[in-house]
Design a protein around this motif. Sequence first.
Motif, mmCIF file in Angstrom:
data_model
loop_
_atom_site.group_PDB
_atom_site.id
_atom_site.type_symbol
_atom_site.label_atom_id
_atom_site.label_comp_id
_atom_site.label_asym_id
_atom_site.label_seq_id
_atom_site.Cartn_x
_atom_site.Cartn_y
_atom_site.Cartn_z
ATOM 1 N N LEU A 138 0.817 -1.209 0.000
ATOM 2 C CA LEU A 138 0.000 0.000 0.000
ATOM 3 C C LEU A 138 0.850 1.258 0.000
ATOM 4 O O LEU A 138 0.344 2.345 -0.287
ATOM 5 N N SER A 139 2.107 1.117 0.357
ATOM 6 C CA SER A 139 2.960 2.270 0.601
ATOM 7 C C SER A 139 3.692 2.695 -0.664
ATOM 8 O O SER A 139 3.745 1.964 -1.652
ATOM 9 N N THR A 140 4.288 3.861 -0.586
ATOM 10 C CA THR A 140 4.870 4.468 -1.782
ATOM 11 C C THR A 140 6.364 4.710 -1.660
ATOM 12 O O THR A 140 6.941 5.390 -2.507
ATOM 13 N N ARG A 141 6.997 4.184 -0.624
ATOM 14 C CA ARG A 141 8.429 4.452 -0.456
ATOM 15 C C ARG A 141 9.232 3.907 -1.632
ATOM 16 O O ARG A 141 10.081 4.567 -2.199
ATOM 17 N N ARG A 142 8.977 2.647 -1.985
ATOM 18 C CA ARG A 142 9.625 2.029 -3.139
ATOM 19 C C ARG A 142 8.634 1.059 -3.782
ATOM 20 O O ARG A 142 7.951 0.329 -3.078
ATOM 21 N N PRO A 143 8.575 1.023 -5.098
ATOM 22 C CA PRO A 143 7.679 0.052 -5.744
ATOM 23 C C PRO A 143 8.114 -1.364 -5.393
ATOM 24 O O PRO A 143 9.311 -1.664 -5.360
ATOM 25 N N PRO A 144 7.169 -2.270 -5.108
ATOM 26 C CA PRO A 144 7.542 -3.652 -4.784
ATOM 27 C C PRO A 144 8.142 -4.347 -5.995
ATOM 28 O O PRO A 144 7.845 -3.996 -7.148
ATOM 29 N N ILE A 145 9.012 -5.308 -5.728
ATOM 30 C CA ILE A 145 9.597 -6.098 -6.808
ATOM 31 C C ILE A 145 8.477 -6.816 -7.558
ATOM 32 O O ILE A 145 7.617 -7.451 -6.955
ATOM 33 N N GLY A 146 8.501 -6.682 -8.858
ATOM 34 C CA GLY A 146 7.433 -7.254 -9.671
ATOM 35 C C GLY A 146 6.256 -6.327 -9.879
ATOM 36 O O GLY A 146 5.303 -6.671 -10.573
ATOM 37 N N GLY A 147 6.331 -5.130 -9.261
ATOM 38 C CA GLY A 147 5.240 -4.170 -9.403
ATOM 39 C C GLY A 147 4.169 -4.342 -8.342
ATOM 40 O O GLY A 147 4.161 -5.322 -7.589
ATOM 41 N N TYR A 148 3.260 -3.369 -8.275
ATOM 42 C CA TYR A 148 2.171 -3.450 -7.309
ATOM 43 C C TYR A 148 1.240 -4.603 -7.666
ATOM 44 O O TYR A 148 0.902 -4.797 -8.830
ATOM 45 N N PRO A 149 0.843 -5.404 -6.678
ATOM 46 C CA PRO A 149 -0.028 -6.555 -6.976
ATOM 47 C C PRO A 149 -1.388 -6.096 -7.489
ATOM 48 O O PRO A 149 -1.850 -4.989 -7.195
ATOM 49 N N SER A 150 -2.036 -6.965 -8.238
ATOM 50 C CA SER A 150 -3.263 -6.577 -8.932
ATOM 51 C C SER A 150 -4.443 -6.375 -7.991
ATOM 52 O O SER A 150 -5.447 -5.779 -8.389
ATOM 53 N N HIS A 151 -4.344 -6.858 -6.743
ATOM 54 C CA HIS A 151 -5.462 -6.669 -5.809
ATOM 55 C C HIS A 151 -5.363 -5.351 -5.045
ATOM 56 O O HIS A 151 -6.205 -5.077 -4.182
ATOM 57 N N VAL A 152 -4.358 -4.526 -5.358
ATOM 58 C CA VAL A 152 -4.155 -3.244 -4.687
ATOM 59 C C VAL A 152 -4.427 -2.109 -5.659
ATOM 60 O O VAL A 152 -3.937 -2.120 -6.799
ATOM 61 N N ARG A 153 -5.198 -1.128 -5.229
ATOM 62 C CA ARG A 153 -5.396 0.090 -5.997
ATOM 63 C C ARG A 153 -5.013 1.273 -5.114
ATOM 64 O O ARG A 153 -5.407 1.340 -3.948
ATOM 65 N N ARG A 154 -4.261 2.200 -5.687
ATOM 66 C CA ARG A 154 -3.831 3.399 -4.958
ATOM 67 C C ARG A 154 -4.479 4.609 -5.632
ATOM 68 O O ARG A 154 -4.223 4.892 -6.799
ATOM 69 N N VAL A 155 -5.318 5.294 -4.892
ATOM 70 C CA VAL A 155 -6.059 6.427 -5.456
ATOM 71 C C VAL A 155 -5.327 7.731 -5.126
ATOM 72 O O VAL A 155 -4.607 7.813 -4.124
ATOM 73 N N PRO A 156 -5.479 8.762 -5.953
ATOM 74 C CA PRO A 156 -4.814 10.038 -5.676
ATOM 75 C C PRO A 156 -5.189 10.584 -4.301
ATOM 76 O O PRO A 156 -6.362 10.636 -3.937
ATOM 77 N N ALA A 157 -4.174 10.974 -3.558
ATOM 78 C CA ALA A 157 -4.381 11.504 -2.212
ATOM 79 C C ALA A 157 -4.862 12.948 -2.275
ATOM 80 O O ALA A 157 -4.533 13.680 -3.219
ATOM 81 N N PRO A 158 -5.627 13.389 -1.275
ATOM 82 C CA PRO A 158 -5.907 14.822 -1.181
ATOM 83 C C PRO A 158 -4.600 15.585 -1.097
ATOM 84 O O PRO A 158 -3.620 15.115 -0.512
ATOM 85 N N ASP A 159 -4.574 16.770 -1.690
ATOM 86 C CA ASP A 159 -3.317 17.482 -1.874
ATOM 87 C C ASP A 159 -3.527 18.960 -1.576
ATOM 88 O O ASP A 159 -4.525 19.554 -1.980
ATOM 89 N N GLY A 160 -2.552 19.551 -0.883
ATOM 90 C CA GLY A 160 -2.652 20.961 -0.564
ATOM 91 C C GLY A 160 -2.207 21.873 -1.683
ATOM 92 O O GLY A 160 -2.682 23.005 -1.803
ATOM 93 N N LEU A 161 -1.296 21.393 -2.519
ATOM 94 C CA LEU A 161 -0.759 22.211 -3.602
ATOM 95 C C LEU A 161 -1.573 22.049 -4.885
ATOM 96 O O LEU A 161 -1.846 23.033 -5.582
ATOM 97 N N LEU A 162 -1.960 20.816 -5.174
ATOM 98 C CA LEU A 162 -2.757 20.516 -6.367
ATOM 99 C C LEU A 162 -3.998 19.740 -5.935
ATOM 100 O O LEU A 162 -4.066 18.519 -6.087
ATOM 101 N N PRO A 163 -5.001 20.405 -5.384
ATOM 102 C CA PRO A 163 -6.164 19.702 -4.836
ATOM 103 C C PRO A 163 -6.920 18.920 -5.896
ATOM 104 O O PRO A 163 -7.013 19.327 -7.057
ATOM 105 N N LEU A 164 -7.454 17.786 -5.475
ATOM 106 C CA LEU A 164 -8.249 16.954 -6.372
ATOM 107 C C LEU A 164 -9.472 17.739 -6.837
ATOM 108 O O LEU A 164 -10.097 18.466 -6.072
#
Length: 418
Positions: A138-164
């Motif tokens: 779920l985390s963003t420090r480093r992409p997992p080996i083999g890429g993010y697994p297909s059962h995980v979705r990461r949605v754009p976070a709320p942002d102070g500089l570029l708000p959704l």
Amino acid sequence: MARRARLLGPNVPTFYDDPVHVVRGEGVWLWDAAGRRYLDCYNNVPHVGHCHPKVVEAIARQAGLLNTHTRYLHEGILEYGERLVARLGHDLQQIIMVCTGSEANDIALRMAQAVTGHTGVIATDNTYHGNTAAVSHLSTRRPPIGGYPSHVRRVPAPDGLLPLGGSVQAQPVAFAANVSRAIEELQAAGHGFAGLMLCPVFANEGMPDVGPGFLAPTVEVVRRAGGLILCDEVQPGFGRTGSHFWGHEWLGFAPDVVTMGKPIGNGHPVAAVVTRPDVMAAFRTAFGYFNTFGGNPVSCAAALAVLEVIEEEGLVQNAHDVGAYTLRLMKGLRHPLIHDVRGLGLFFAVEFAQGGRAAPEFCGQVVERMRQRGVLLGRVGRQQHILKLRPPMPFSRENADLAIGTLAEVLAEMDVHV
């Protein structure tokens, strides 16, 4: 540093270009090996202050009496559990104690699987929930080996500089729309939807400008899809918001599972998961889970002492009062690269940007110069461009005067091209 590299291996992170060799702590203060004192404006692990005497005494007393695990009966886990769940609503009545927030979040994911029968999980694209294989996906420090697994979705976070959605006002609906889209993708891929995991103040996302009611559209989307809301209270929990004991209370939603870590034992390795009886029953039926050190008597003694200190010393009210005072000081800071100043209780952020673009190098230099002047801060955000202040809960107005006064001096010396 050479010994660290030889014994611990490469890429073991340290704070600051010139790392601090700390040897002692007390309250909001740390001392290094040369005897220099630092004001700690960063660490939420010593929640009630470094080496609080009541917590130290509770650990020592119980360690001298008994330490074992929960396959034997002991009163400590029951006494602590009763005191903790009394602080929670929404039928959150049952507890699993573990050693780390990572373990707690790992269990939360499995609880969502057990209840729904599905594996799909959603988190933001700028978050951190721990170190196990499951939560590290779920985390963003480093992409997992083999890429993010297909059962995980990461949605754009709320942002102070570029708000959704293009504005702060549009963010709640835009965030919910992205969660809805992710749920549809997980269902189409055959994973189904188990749950959404988030921090209720979006701490690692830089504590963007969200407020009570922000999550309401998302809660509706999650409930309609039959998923669980997994609430990571490691950073905002135990009164840090100053207005509520928990971040989800402040944001205004009912979680299905609450996880907590670091501050729960003031540095002692203890963490917890709290949930409803129906969720716990599903988990206990689906998984044979046991944690040898989770809920041991020494950890329970430490955690109980922390709860008592929070109450006895009025630390939630202190977070409210000193937090408001500190935020007023911070709102008076002036520099061309300050995009925004935000605060919630004893949690603050200063976002730096130039021409609408994040200024991570400038923020990094602020952190280093503050360390040189004896004030310890950190940074966070998608591009590490947000100054993060998160001091121990006994932080005082005098401490705030020193910290923000020093920050004003540092900013006054810094050119926009640093």
